[in-house]
Design a protein around this motif. Structure first.
Motif, PDB file in Angstrom:
ATOM      1  N   UNK A   1      28.453  78.466  42.077  1.00  0.00           N
ATOM      2  CA  UNK A   1      29.285  77.548  41.126  1.00  0.00           C
ATOM      3  C   UNK A   1      29.378  76.194  42.109  1.00  0.00           C
ATOM      4  N   UNK A   2      28.747  75.340  41.823  1.00  0.00           N
ATOM      5  CA  UNK A   2      28.421  74.062  42.464  1.00  0.00           C
ATOM      6  C   UNK A   2      29.326  73.102  42.047  1.00  0.00           C
ATOM      7  N   UNK A   3      30.152  72.532  42.931  1.00  0.00           N
ATOM      8  CA  UNK A   3      31.116  71.462  42.611  1.00  0.00           C
ATOM      9  C   UNK A   3      30.159  70.218  42.491  1.00  0.00           C
ATOM     10  N   UNK A   4      30.274  69.623  41.457  1.00  0.00           N
ATOM     11  CA  UNK A   4      29.650  68.019  41.373  1.00  0.00           C
ATOM     12  C   UNK A   4      30.269  67.177  42.398  1.00  0.00           C
ATOM     13  N   UNK A   5      29.544  65.965  42.556  1.00  0.00           N
ATOM     14  CA  UNK A   5      29.779  65.052  43.609  1.00  0.00           C
ATOM     15  C   UNK A   5      31.362  64.620  43.448  1.00  0.00           C
TER      16      UNK A   5
ATOM     17  N   UNK B   1      35.632  64.349  46.639  1.00  0.00           N
ATOM     18  CA  UNK B   1      36.434  63.123  46.875  1.00  0.00           C
ATOM     19  C   UNK B   1      37.785  63.618  46.973  1.00  0.00           C
ATOM     20  N   UNK B   2      38.063  64.733  46.311  1.00  0.00           N
ATOM     21  CA  UNK B   2      39.745  65.061  46.331  1.00  0.00           C
ATOM     22  C   UNK B   2      39.478  66.181  47.460  1.00  0.00           C
ATOM     23  N   UNK B   3      38.985  66.216  48.686  1.00  0.00           N
ATOM     24  CA  UNK B   3      38.979  67.048  49.809  1.00  0.00           C
ATOM     25  C   UNK B   3      40.272  66.549  50.658  1.00  0.00           C
ATOM     26  N   UNK B   4      40.886  67.420  51.177  1.00  0.00           N
ATOM     27  CA  UNK B   4      42.011  67.433  52.152  1.00  0.00           C
ATOM     28  C   UNK B   4      42.444  68.421  52.802  1.00  0.00           C
ATOM     29  N   UNK B   5      42.832  68.567  54.151  1.00  0.00           N
ATOM     30  CA  UNK B   5      42.995  67.392  55.034  1.00  0.00           C
ATOM     31  C   UNK B   5      41.795  66.670  55.700  1.00  0.00           C
ATOM     32  N   UNK B   6      40.563  67.490  55.802  1.00  0.00           N
ATOM     33  CA  UNK B   6      39.275  66.960  56.008  1.00  0.00           C
ATOM     34  C   UNK B   6      38.621  66.391  54.905  1.00  0.00           C
TER      35      UNK B   6
ATOM     36  N   UNK C   1      22.542  78.485  39.053  1.00  0.00           N
ATOM     37  CA  UNK C   1      23.304  77.455  39.325  1.00  0.00           C
ATOM     38  C   UNK C   1      24.288  77.137  38.127  1.00  0.00           C
ATOM     39  N   UNK C   2      25.383  77.137  38.501  1.00  0.00           N
ATOM     40  CA  UNK C   2      26.411  76.383  37.421  1.00  0.00           C
ATOM     41  C   UNK C   2      27.225  75.294  38.000  1.00  0.00           C
ATOM     42  N   UNK C   3      27.394  74.189  37.520  1.00  0.00           N
ATOM     43  CA  UNK C   3      28.149  73.145  38.089  1.00  0.00           C
ATOM     44  C   UNK C   3      29.731  73.267  37.729  1.00  0.00           C
ATOM     45  N   UNK C   4      30.579  72.999  38.593  1.00  0.00           N
ATOM     46  CA  UNK C   4      31.922  73.040  38.224  1.00  0.00           C
ATOM     47  C   UNK C   4      32.675  71.541  38.608  1.00  0.00           C
ATOM     48  N   UNK C   5      33.978  71.433  38.283  1.00  0.00           N
ATOM     49  CA  UNK C   5      34.314  70.180  38.354  1.00  0.00           C
ATOM     50  C   UNK C   5      35.359  70.052  39.537  1.00  0.00           C
ATOM     51  N   UNK C   6      35.452  71.232  40.217  1.00  0.00           N
ATOM     52  CA  UNK C   6      36.500  71.265  41.618  1.00  0.00           C
ATOM     53  C   UNK C   6      36.086  71.907  42.360  1.00  0.00           C
TER      54      UNK C   6
END
Length: 127
Positions: free
Chosen positions: A30-34, A38-43, A117-122
């Motif tokens: 379940x692959x997150x798109x690029x 960009x929404x990752x935190x704290x790293x 592979x399926x792509x996901x938004x998060x």
């Protein structure tokens, strides 16, 4: 080869998960798109790619890999799926929209040599 999944591929390599995925499988990713990275935190993602953070990155990306081959038709509302690191993903389907722990399915059923592979938004940040 999908440019929208470039960061996932880069992360899998940095985390050492390419070796796992080169095993016979089959696997469902379940692959997150690029954009999801960009929404990752704290790293942030670039920090995750550093060698000292590979365990964090490996754990995070393992939340997106399921042992076995699951095509879109195999997902059921309320279903629980085990990831390769032992965490659980919940499937919800409403009005033909499929979600995995809230991540929306964007594209589906892309065949790989040892799975799908399926792509996901998060990004799925299971604890």
């Amino acid at each position: 080869a999908d440019r929208n999944l470039f960061l996932m591929a880069k992360g899998l390599k940095a985390a050492g998960l390419e070796e796992v995925l080169n095993e016979p499988g089959p696997y469902t990713i379940l692959a997150p798109v690029n954009l999801a990275f960009s929404n990752l935190h704290p790293l942030d993602f670039e920090a995750c790619l550093k060698h000292e953070n590979y365990k964090h990155l490996s754990n995070m990306l393992s939340n997106h890999i399921i042992k076995g081959k699951k095509m879109l038709k195999d997902f059921k509302d309320g279903q629980k799926l085990a990831t390769i690191n032992g965490k659980e993903i919940s499937v919800s389907i409403k009005n033909d929209e499929v979600r995995f722990n809230g991540s929306k399915l964007l594209s589906r059923d892309r065949q790989g040599s040892n799975g799908v592979i399926h792509s996901v938004d998060a990004i799925n940040t299971l604890l």
